[in-house]
Scaffold this active site. Structure first.
Site, PDB file in Angstrom:
ATOM      1  N   CYS A  78       0.958  -0.945   0.071  1.00  0.00           N
ATOM      2  CA  CYS A  78       0.156  -0.136   0.064  1.00  0.00           C
ATOM      3  C   CYS A  78       1.002   1.140   0.140  1.00  0.00           C
ATOM      4  CB  CYS A  78      -0.863  -0.180   1.159  1.00  0.00           C
ATOM      5  SG  CYS A  78      -1.964   1.378   1.409  1.00  0.00           S
TER       6      CYS A  78
ATOM      7  N   CYS B 119     -10.778  16.442  13.330  1.00  0.00           N
ATOM      8  CA  CYS B 119     -10.578  15.895  11.808  1.00  0.00           C
ATOM      9  C   CYS B 119     -11.612  16.062  10.988  1.00  0.00           C
ATOM     10  CB  CYS B 119     -10.268  14.354  11.951  1.00  0.00           C
ATOM     11  SG  CYS B 119     -11.392  13.328  12.842  1.00  0.00           S
TER      12      CYS B 119
END
Length: 467
Positions: A175, A421
């Site tokens: 990844c 966030c």
């Protein structure tokens, strides 16, 4: 751009505005969910996998009176902001939304996202929002990854992320956004699981043992943890396999099992057992050493978190006599590095394991002016017997409960730092804190903790009016 900006009043629709039709549009924005945004006949169309500046054909797949969702059919003209993705399955994997978007434009889009939320939801005019702090590394930054497991049609063990909008797993052997030192483990451990014949959990039938593979690394120390999320504790020859992993990977310091037998989308359960090695890794952050368990919450981008912490230090300009309350303190990630600049730190946290780690981390770093209390912020903050000068908030994505906002307004700390966030809930809570005129929003600094995605971290600074 967000859907809450759009009216859904019914009206007669033109022939072209029907599901299944192809429409030509120019993408001119990015939504807060990562989709490209264009317009057809003055109606908004959201199209994944597109970049502002693209001229495309999109097939309408879901049509509402004022907006629609489309699927990219053909790129007629490529945007100058379009880049070749670093991941070969970027068009399928749901882990990232913006690998096709030039990094400089990602930062611009996140800045716009924050400004729009604070203006439209928060009600602020010309809010003091600074440009987004770029991540030191736009790839290979994640210090933690947790992969669902499945089996292919041929029976091979797969690990990866779900395809966008589905529960179809996209198998990964590496990844590009996770720390590259974790990639060998991702590929090889799947084969070990297959060789052992361990059963893989099927979420439809709720059968099988292995649910997730968790990997975590200390960016500075290189220490790694491997965690298997299981539905019961029984895995044949687990101790032997765990020791083989420790022998194979010199930086792997511990192998654990986490029990989650519930039919839920939550990844981790409440109980974790160390099978081999250590139950935790050690990381260096902001000049301190932190102990982290497999389930510990810690920002996934170590370097970007340090950069935002430096901004917080400079903006607060602490003088050494302040009482600082760290609400939703976790393991003390933000407050312990500030402890040397204040008189006292009081951490509030609802997770018992996090409180225990915060206390241990304070002891490990010889910090004697920090205490950590177990309990919900909703109850603990109003019950404080000492008046804080500074309150640091870092709540979950849903933001602060109204009782927390009311407690802050009643207590009137001189300064509040709100770390979030999710710009939408940040803006909502800033509006509540400033609506009575007691607080002024003096700065918003965003930082890119999540390159290649639409997510952005913010720190908002408020000061008591008349301070």
């Amino acid at each position: 751009m967000s859907l809450n900006q759009l009216s859904t009043d019914a009206e007669n629709q033109p022939q072209q505005w029907q599901q299944g039709n192809l429409v030509e549009i120019v993408i001119d924005d990015l939504s807060d969910t990562g989709d490209g945004v264009g317009r057809f006949e003055e109606r908004v169309v959201f199209v994944p996998d597109t970049v502002p500046g693209d001229r495309i054909l999109a097939r309408l797949i879901r049509v509402k009176p004022k907006y629609a969702y489309g699927k990219l059919y053909e790129i007629l003209e490529r945007s100058p902001h379009r880049r070749r993705p670093s991941c070969i399955v970027a068009d399928k994997c749901g882990g990232c939304q913006w690998q096709s978007v030039a990094y400089e434009y990602q930062l611009k889009a996140k800045f716009n996202q924050v400004v729009q939320a604070i203006e439209r939801i928060g009600g602020f005019t010309n809010p003091p929002v600074d440009p987004v702090l770029a991540a030191p590394e736009a790839l290979g930054y994640r210090n933690k990854a947790t992969y669902p497991l499945s089996r292919s049609a041929e029976g091979q063990v797969q690990a990866g992320y779900y395809q966008k909008g589905t529960h179809q797993l996209i198998n990964l052997n590496q990844c590009p956004v996770q720390d590259e030192r974790l990639n060998p483990l991702l590929k090889e451990i799947k084969q070990d699981i297959y060789n052992r014949g361990w059963s893989i959990y099927n979420e439809t039938r709720h059968q099988g043992r292995l649910r997730h593979l968790g990997l975590r690394i200390g960016r500075r120390t290189g220490e790694m943890l491997l965690t298997l999320v299981v539905t019961d504790w029984t895995l044949q020859e687990l101790e032997t396999q765990a020791q083989e992993w420790l022998d194979r990977y010199p930086k792997l310091v511990g192998v654990s099992l986490n029990l989650n037998a519930k039919a839920t989308n939550t990844i981790f359960g409440e109980k974790t057992r160390c099978i081999a090695g250590e139950a935790y890794l050690v990381e260096q952050f902001a000049g301190l050493e932190f102990q982290m368990l497999p389930t510990t919450f810690f920002q996934v981008n170590t370097e970007a978190a340090e950069a935002l912490l430096e901004v917080i230090k400079l903006q607060l300009n602490l003088q050494g006599q302040e009482v600082l309350v760290d609400a939703y303190c976790g393991i003390g990630t933000l407050s312990l590095p500030l402890a040397s600049q204040v008189k006292q730190v009081i951490g509030l946290e609802v997770q018992a394991a996090a409180v225990e780690q915060a206390r241990f981390n304070a002891w490990r770093n010889n910090i004697e002016n920090a205490t950590f209390q177990l309990g919900s912020v909703e109850k603990a903050l109003p019950a404080l017997t000492i008046k804080p000068d500074v309150v640091l908030l870092d709540p979950p994505r849903q933001g602060c409960d109204r009782t927390v906002i009311d407690a802050l307004i009643a207590t009137k700390p001189q300064k509040i730092v709100y770390v979030s966030c999710k710009p939408a809930t940040l803006a909502r809570d800033l509006k509540l804190l400033c609506s009575d005129g007691n607080y002024e929003l003096v700065r918003v600094q965003s930082a890119d903790f999540f390159p290649q995605t639409s997510h952005v971290e913010c720190a908002a600074f408020l000061e008591l009016v008349g301070n």
